[in-house]
Enzyme design. Structure first.
Site, PDB file in Angstrom:
ATOM      1  N   ARG A  70       1.946 -27.035  -4.579  1.00  0.00           N
ATOM      2  CA  ARG A  70       2.115 -28.634  -4.553  1.00  0.00           C
ATOM      3  C   ARG A  70       3.653 -29.152  -4.735  1.00  0.00           C
ATOM      4  O   ARG A  70       4.455 -28.239  -5.449  1.00  0.00           O
ATOM      5  CB  ARG A  70       1.443 -29.368  -5.460  1.00  0.00           C
ATOM      6  CG  ARG A  70       1.400 -29.004  -6.910  1.00  0.00           C
ATOM      7  CD  ARG A  70       0.712 -30.239  -7.882  1.00  0.00           C
ATOM      8  NE  ARG A  70       0.828 -29.790  -9.217  1.00  0.00           N
ATOM      9  CZ  ARG A  70       1.901 -29.902 -10.026  1.00  0.00           C
ATOM     10  NH1 ARG A  70       3.041 -29.973  -9.646  1.00  0.00           N
ATOM     11  NH2 ARG A  70       1.788 -29.235 -11.438  1.00  0.00           N
ATOM     12  N   GLY A  71       3.903 -30.174  -4.596  1.00  0.00           N
ATOM     13  CA  GLY A  71       5.419 -30.489  -4.954  1.00  0.00           C
ATOM     14  C   GLY A  71       5.551 -30.601  -6.554  1.00  0.00           C
ATOM     15  O   GLY A  71       4.453 -30.719  -7.281  1.00  0.00           O
ATOM     16  N   VAL A  74       5.855 -28.809 -13.796  1.00  0.00           N
ATOM     17  CA  VAL A  74       4.520 -28.551 -14.635  1.00  0.00           C
ATOM     18  C   VAL A  74       3.637 -29.515 -15.037  1.00  0.00           C
ATOM     19  O   VAL A  74       4.362 -30.592 -15.301  1.00  0.00           O
ATOM     20  CB  VAL A  74       5.054 -27.409 -15.716  1.00  0.00           C
ATOM     21  CG1 VAL A  74       5.534 -28.264 -16.701  1.00  0.00           C
ATOM     22  CG2 VAL A  74       3.553 -26.742 -16.103  1.00  0.00           C
ATOM     23  N   THR A  75       2.497 -29.433 -15.010  1.00  0.00           N
ATOM     24  CA  THR A  75       1.673 -30.558 -15.616  1.00  0.00           C
ATOM     25  C   THR A  75       0.661 -29.967 -16.353  1.00  0.00           C
ATOM     26  O   THR A  75       0.031 -28.533 -16.061  1.00  0.00           O
ATOM     27  CB  THR A  75       1.117 -31.649 -14.761  1.00  0.00           C
ATOM     28  OG1 THR A  75       0.605 -32.946 -15.320  1.00  0.00           O
ATOM     29  CG2 THR A  75       0.163 -31.300 -13.598  1.00  0.00           C
ATOM     30  N   TYR A  76      -0.301 -30.855 -16.938  1.00  0.00           N
ATOM     31  CA  TYR A  76      -1.448 -30.270 -17.601  1.00  0.00           C
ATOM     32  C   TYR A  76      -2.649 -31.120 -17.035  1.00  0.00           C
ATOM     33  O   TYR A  76      -2.624 -32.196 -16.951  1.00  0.00           O
ATOM     34  CB  TYR A  76      -1.386 -30.464 -19.143  1.00  0.00           C
ATOM     35  CG  TYR A  76      -2.545 -30.319 -20.075  1.00  0.00           C
ATOM     36  CD1 TYR A  76      -3.151 -28.918 -19.972  1.00  0.00           C
ATOM     37  CD2 TYR A  76      -3.414 -31.484 -20.403  1.00  0.00           C
ATOM     38  CE1 TYR A  76      -4.442 -28.848 -20.668  1.00  0.00           C
ATOM     39  CE2 TYR A  76      -4.561 -31.172 -21.164  1.00  0.00           C
ATOM     40  CZ  TYR A  76      -4.896 -29.956 -21.624  1.00  0.00           C
ATOM     41  OH  TYR A  76      -6.284 -29.711 -21.963  1.00  0.00           O
ATOM     42  N   HIS A  77      -3.894 -30.239 -16.861  1.00  0.00           N
ATOM     43  CA  HIS A  77      -5.253 -30.781 -16.763  1.00  0.00           C
ATOM     44  C   HIS A  77      -6.147 -30.386 -17.652  1.00  0.00           C
ATOM     45  O   HIS A  77      -5.989 -29.408 -18.199  1.00  0.00           O
ATOM     46  CB  HIS A  77      -5.702 -30.342 -15.277  1.00  0.00           C
ATOM     47  CG  HIS A  77      -4.822 -30.525 -14.140  1.00  0.00           C
ATOM     48  ND1 HIS A  77      -4.427 -31.890 -13.784  1.00  0.00           N
ATOM     49  CD2 HIS A  77      -4.241 -29.896 -13.118  1.00  0.00           C
ATOM     50  CE1 HIS A  77      -3.748 -31.959 -12.688  1.00  0.00           C
ATOM     51  NE2 HIS A  77      -3.526 -30.812 -12.381  1.00  0.00           N
ATOM     52  N   GLY A 150      -2.958 -34.108  -5.177  1.00  0.00           N
ATOM     53  CA  GLY A 150      -3.343 -35.603  -5.175  1.00  0.00           C
ATOM     54  C   GLY A 150      -2.996 -36.031  -6.519  1.00  0.00           C
ATOM     55  O   GLY A 150      -1.688 -36.156  -6.797  1.00  0.00           O
ATOM     56  N   LEU A 151      -3.720 -36.862  -7.543  1.00  0.00           N
ATOM     57  CA  LEU A 151      -3.368 -37.418  -8.625  1.00  0.00           C
ATOM     58  C   LEU A 151      -4.184 -36.987  -9.790  1.00  0.00           C
ATOM     59  O   LEU A 151      -5.588 -36.633  -9.503  1.00  0.00           O
ATOM     60  CB  LEU A 151      -3.497 -39.300  -8.449  1.00  0.00           C
ATOM     61  CG  LEU A 151      -4.596 -39.692  -7.869  1.00  0.00           C
ATOM     62  CD1 LEU A 151      -5.277 -40.064  -9.585  1.00  0.00           C
ATOM     63  CD2 LEU A 151      -4.609 -40.785  -7.136  1.00  0.00           C
ATOM     64  N   CYS A 168       6.225 -32.507 -16.131  1.00  0.00           N
ATOM     65  CA  CYS A 168       6.933 -33.179 -14.846  1.00  0.00           C
ATOM     66  C   CYS A 168       8.451 -32.679 -14.742  1.00  0.00           C
ATOM     67  O   CYS A 168       9.413 -33.201 -14.123  1.00  0.00           O
ATOM     68  CB  CYS A 168       6.693 -34.361 -14.213  1.00  0.00           C
ATOM     69  SG  CYS A 168       4.937 -34.754 -14.370  1.00  0.00           S
TER      70      CYS A 168
END
EC number: 2.3.1.181
Length: 215
Positions: A70-71, A74-77, A150-151, A168
């Site tokens: 994805r564009g 880094v993020t966390y889930h 997505g989101l 991010c």
């Protein structure tokens, strides 16, 4: 194109099988395939987007890191975060990428407003913010005119893992969640409100729940 938008409620699933399934769905969908949105929670995982830089992974520790297509950075889930994967034929919908992002942000802003929470988007940093703290992240990939990824909306979760990264790509970016601003929060209700907002902002007339697996 159908006027009914289909949703799959996946519950809690590991990140990588869902990611590979949405890749397959996008690669194999024909021109007659209907759009779908997958709603899911993930066990703890960091995902590093195509623009991601290693220096933004400060101390991942025991949480796995997955390099994805994805564009963004880094993020966390993690549990308590509502993730929606938008598998849309954006050519048929007539949306440009920026338009789709704006619609996603508007959807989240209206959802949060329904809980009495004032949120806003930032023109230079996709996502949704409450008093400068990020409450929802966005990241997309467009392939053959169709979107995936997505989101992610922070509903009621442990925010501590965000301190192990520069979310991010922004050092020191404050993160927040819906449960910090409104109580009580029921995850299933938030999911239902998100579904309604996505139907509205993606210009669909109705929604349905799809059955069956994703593999």
């Amino acid at each position: 194109m159908s006027h009914v938008l289909g949703f799959r409620e996946l519950g809690r699933m590991d990140y990588e099988p869902v990611w590979h399934a949405m890749q397959r769905f996008t690669n194999e969908r024909g021109t007659s395939a209907e759009d779908e949105i997958w709603l899911v929670e993930h066990p703890p995982v960091f995902t590093q987007g195509q623009a991601g830089k290693a220096e933004h992974l400060l101390l991942p520790g025991d949480i796995p890191v997955v390099q994805v297509d994805r564009g963004g950075q880094v993020t966390y889930h993690g549990p308590g975060q509502l993730v929606a994967y938008l598998l849309l034929d954006v050519r048929k919908l007539g949306f440009g990428v920026r338009d789709l992002v704006s619609r996603m942000e508007a959807c989240l802003i209206e959802l949060l407003a329904s809980y009495g929470v004032t949120a806003a988007a930032k023109p230079d940093a996709p996502g949704v913010y409450v008093d400068g703290a990020k409450i929802a992240s966005l990241g997309l990939r467009i392939r053959h005119g169709c979107s995936f990824h997505g989101l992610a909306l922070n509903v009621d979760m442990d925010l501590a893992p965000f301190r192990r990264i520069n979310p991010c790509g922004y050092a020191g970016l404050a993160m927040t969640q819906l449960s910090d601003h409104a109580t009580p929060i029921k995850f299933a209700e938030v999911s239902a409100r998100l579904r309604a907002q996505l139907v509205k902002h993606l210009d669909y007339a109705e929604q349905t729940t799809l059955t069956g697996g994703i593999d």
